[in-house]
Design an enzyme around this catalytic site. Sequence first.
Site, short mmCIF file in Angstrom:
data_model
loop_
_atom_site.label_atom_id
_atom_site.label_comp_id
_atom_site.label_asym_id
_atom_site.label_seq_id
_atom_site.Cartn_x
_atom_site.Cartn_y
_atom_site.Cartn_z
N PHE A 116 0.86 -1.19 0.00
CA PHE A 116 0.00 0.00 0.00
C PHE A 116 0.89 1.23 0.00
CE2 PHE A 116 -4.50 0.93 0.52
CZ PHE A 116 -5.06 -0.32 0.29
N GLN A 249 -7.77 14.64 3.32
CA GLN A 249 -7.09 13.81 2.32
C GLN A 249 -7.92 13.64 1.05
OE1 GLN A 249 -6.32 9.29 2.90
NE2 GLN A 249 -4.35 10.32 2.83
N HIS A 251 -8.10 11.26 -1.99
CA HIS A 251 -7.60 9.96 -2.43
C HIS A 251 -7.41 10.01 -3.94
CE1 HIS A 251 -7.34 5.72 -3.29
NE2 HIS A 251 -7.43 5.40 -2.02
N LEU A 261 -14.82 5.32 -4.77
CA LEU A 261 -13.42 4.95 -4.56
C LEU A 261 -13.01 3.67 -5.27
CD1 LEU A 261 -11.04 6.04 -2.75
CD2 LEU A 261 -11.52 4.05 -1.33
N GLU A 264 -6.61 1.90 -3.18
CA GLU A 264 -5.19 1.88 -3.46
C GLU A 264 -4.67 0.45 -3.59
OE1 GLU A 264 -3.22 5.06 -1.17
OE2 GLU A 264 -1.89 3.46 -0.52
N ARG A 295 -0.62 9.34 -0.55
CA ARG A 295 -1.76 9.85 -1.33
C ARG A 295 -1.66 11.33 -1.67
NH1 ARG A 295 -6.32 6.46 2.01
NH2 ARG A 295 -5.77 4.49 1.00
N HIS A 362 -11.63 12.24 0.78
CA HIS A 362 -11.67 10.90 1.35
C HIS A 362 -11.63 10.85 2.87
CE1 HIS A 362 -11.19 6.60 1.34
NE2 HIS A 362 -10.00 6.65 1.88
N ARG A 403 -2.69 10.94 5.89
CA ARG A 403 -2.77 9.56 6.40
C ARG A 403 -2.28 8.57 5.36
NH1 ARG A 403 -6.48 5.38 5.86
NH2 ARG A 403 -8.11 6.60 4.83
C1 LIG Z 1 -14.91 4.04 0.45
C2 LIG Z 1 -13.92 4.02 1.56
C3 LIG Z 1 -12.89 3.07 1.59
C4 LIG Z 1 -11.97 3.05 2.62
N1 LIG Z 1 -10.99 2.09 2.64
C5 LIG Z 1 -10.12 2.04 3.67
C6 LIG Z 1 -9.15 1.00 3.76
O1 LIG Z 1 -9.08 0.10 2.95
N2 LIG Z 1 -8.29 1.02 4.80
C7 LIG Z 1 -8.33 1.98 5.76
O2 LIG Z 1 -7.54 1.95 6.70
N3 LIG Z 1 -9.27 2.97 5.72
C8 LIG Z 1 -10.17 3.00 4.70
N4 LIG Z 1 -11.11 4.00 4.68
C9 LIG Z 1 -11.23 4.91 5.81
C10 LIG Z 1 -11.91 4.20 6.97
O3 LIG Z 1 -12.82 3.26 6.48
C11 LIG Z 1 -12.66 5.16 7.89
O4 LIG Z 1 -11.85 6.24 8.23
C12 LIG Z 1 -13.08 4.45 9.17
O5 LIG Z 1 -13.76 3.25 8.86
C13 LIG Z 1 -13.93 5.33 10.04
O6 LIG Z 1 -14.43 4.56 11.11
P1 LIG Z 1 -15.24 5.24 12.29
O7 LIG Z 1 -15.63 4.14 13.21
O8 LIG Z 1 -14.43 6.36 12.83
O9 LIG Z 1 -16.51 5.89 11.59
P2 LIG Z 1 -17.70 5.25 10.70
O10 LIG Z 1 -17.45 3.85 10.32
O11 LIG Z 1 -17.99 6.24 9.64
O12 LIG Z 1 -18.90 5.21 11.73
C14 LIG Z 1 -19.51 6.39 12.21
C15 LIG Z 1 -20.65 6.00 13.12
O13 LIG Z 1 -21.10 7.17 13.78
C16 LIG Z 1 -22.50 7.20 13.74
N5 LIG Z 1 -22.92 8.61 13.81
C17 LIG Z 1 -22.50 9.65 13.06
N6 LIG Z 1 -23.13 10.77 13.44
C18 LIG Z 1 -23.93 10.44 14.47
C19 LIG Z 1 -24.84 11.15 15.28
N7 LIG Z 1 -25.05 12.46 15.13
N8 LIG Z 1 -25.52 10.47 16.23
C20 LIG Z 1 -25.36 9.12 16.41
N9 LIG Z 1 -24.51 8.41 15.65
C21 LIG Z 1 -23.80 9.07 14.70
C22 LIG Z 1 -22.91 6.50 12.47
O14 LIG Z 1 -24.20 5.97 12.60
C23 LIG Z 1 -21.85 5.40 12.40
O15 LIG Z 1 -22.27 4.27 13.13
C24 LIG Z 1 -12.06 4.02 3.65
C25 LIG Z 1 -13.08 4.96 3.63
C26 LIG Z 1 -13.99 4.98 2.59
C27 LIG Z 1 -15.03 6.06 2.60
#
Ligand SMILES: Cc1cc2nc3c(=O)[nH]c(=O)nc-3n(C[C@H](O)[C@H](O)[C@H](O)COP(=O)(O)OP(=O)(O)OC[C@H]3O[C@@H](n4cnc5c(N)ncnc54)[C@H](O)[C@@H]3O)c2cc1C
Length: 600
Positions: A116, A249, A251, A261, A264, A295, A362, A403
Amino acid sequence: MQVHKYDVVIVGAGGAGMRAAIESGQRARTAVLTKLYPTRSHTGAAQGGMCAALANVEEDNWEWHTFDTIKGGDYLVDQDAAEVMAKEAIDAVLDLEKMGLPFNRTPEGRIDQRRFGGHTRDHGKAPVRRACYAADRTGHMILQTLYQNCVKHNVEFYNEYYVLDLLTVEEDAVREDGTPFKQKRVAGVVSYDLASGELHVFQAKSVVFASGGAGKVFKTTSNAHTLTGDGMGIAFRRGIPLEDMEFFQFHPTGLAGLGILLSEAARGEGAILRNSEGERFMERYAPTIKDLAPRDIVARSMANEVREGRGCGPNKDYVLLDLTHLEPAHIDAKLPDITEFARTYLGVEPYTEPVPVFPTAHYAMGGIPTNITTEVLQDNDTVVPGLYAAGEVACVSVHGSNRLGTNSLLDINVFGKRAGIAAAEYAKTADFVELPENPEAFTIQLLDVARNANGTEKVSAIRKELQDTMDANMQVFRTADTLNQVLKDIESFEERYTRINVQDKGKRFNLDLLEAVELGFLLELARVMTVAALHREESRGGHFREDFPDRDDEKFMKHSMAYKEDHAPADGSAEEAIAGVRLATKPVVFTRYEPMVRKY
Ligand SMILES: Cc1cc2nc3c(=O)[nH]c(=O)nc-3n(C[C@H](O)[C@H](O)[C@H](O)COP(=O)(O)OP(=O)(O)OC[C@H]3O[C@@H](n4cnc5c(N)ncnc54)[C@H](O)[C@@H]3O)c2cc1C
């Protein structure tokens, strides 16, 4: 209004929230509040992998991983945090394996690993295989695995509960140097139940914000519709600063024109970027690791190719991701989903045709500032007892100004786990803080503004215009002029926001109303990002100022801390307010790596 009482309340059921819940749920009475059904969280869309120096397929160690993370983040990374993450990465992967996650395997049965961007052997010598993966649906597997384990541990979920406010009280406290100040302490949160339209107050000893990112401030983005930065917005409104918000970021490989997306992992498996002349242009920008440079560098190089007239297509506005030299069987085994995206959304067959791509918004490197135990900072020296944050909403800061791919799925597991343990341990010793009088008052007012506004402005129109100006002026390249244009635009959007029209006046499943509230968060965050970007008169990582193209360590080797106008520290360290935002700074933590010029 109903009042609930829990030791720990976790806001968000993505990877960070559920990893926290697994720990907290075994130690204290825990509720998870989430605006989405847990398995719809954006973590489930993550594709390429989660890194850890397991050294399963070639030599690797956590020290190289730490170095890559710091260099990748252009030295704005807090080095103690990066060390924690790289060291604990190994257990984080093994924890998931024990919970049942079906990782891809080597022929010998070990967890397989792939390349990666920015992950290297021995401090930059060559790309290294560090990313553990489950085809190109690693996030889906993580989210499902964590959810099943939450169910196993009887974690209580409140699904489709939107948290709209954080409740704190202020107590008299004294700093080490003897100066008195007001310290915030957590009392709970206020949430809105989508199904009934009722408000629910949750009194809690500890609150963990794990509410994800804010990609929807941009138009072209890989982020889901729901990533509106609610957690950051709520904290900011309640006087918590936001750290490093200028760093967003882009992407490199979003499907051109759409932003969807293409991981990568495609380049990790050997895909190559080409311009209109068929040239593998990354050889010019990053001679050693080429297409696998971090990135920020790849995205900027692509944008530069387009600017200099070497873009492809009728408008010469994208470049090509070439997988045609890879075996179709290999593509099917390692990249099944993303190649299907190219077929479905662009009608392109990746076996035989290169795929049009362009950078897409991203990931938020910035967010709610925390220390390495995930305690939220009220200012540089003080934590808010009982308040924690982890995942994309937080800034710990392991990603600095850029990142590395696969470090976020890692971040949410390492710091999600830490947050769950810390919040539960704190709750064991602390008492409940009495709720403020009328705890729901602020939320009622917030909803009333949206509900009773009988204007003519459409929420969707303002959101679109906000996203347009952010794409045009706050993207890969920025200048003082473009940033001032954004601030001017936001001022007019905020004025129009007071005259919106929410057509649905009902109580049940009123998404119209909540989209209006979410737009309020987006406007607030876009303003914070832009002010921070205007202030940082240098180029570093994901933040590139054409009017200040060099990194300036003397002036800017420090984190930015954005405070809402009335909440800045009283010690005079914050600048004058611009657009309601006051900026201060926080030192970067160095342990063992001196900043160097970043070459790849
Ligand atoms: C398409 C895509 C591909 C990716 N691929 C990778 C990868 O291969 N490797 C990598 O390391 N990273 C990757 N990333 C980045 C990574 O997936 C995210 O940064 C990470 O999963 C975020 O996790 P999180 O738990 O912080 O938030 P999220 O998984 O976004 O969860 C947020 C949670 O908060 C809740 N929430 C939000 N607002 C409120 C509110 N007001 N009240 C109550 N609940 C709320 C939502 O319901 C949800 O459950 C990718 C991101 C995307 C978009």
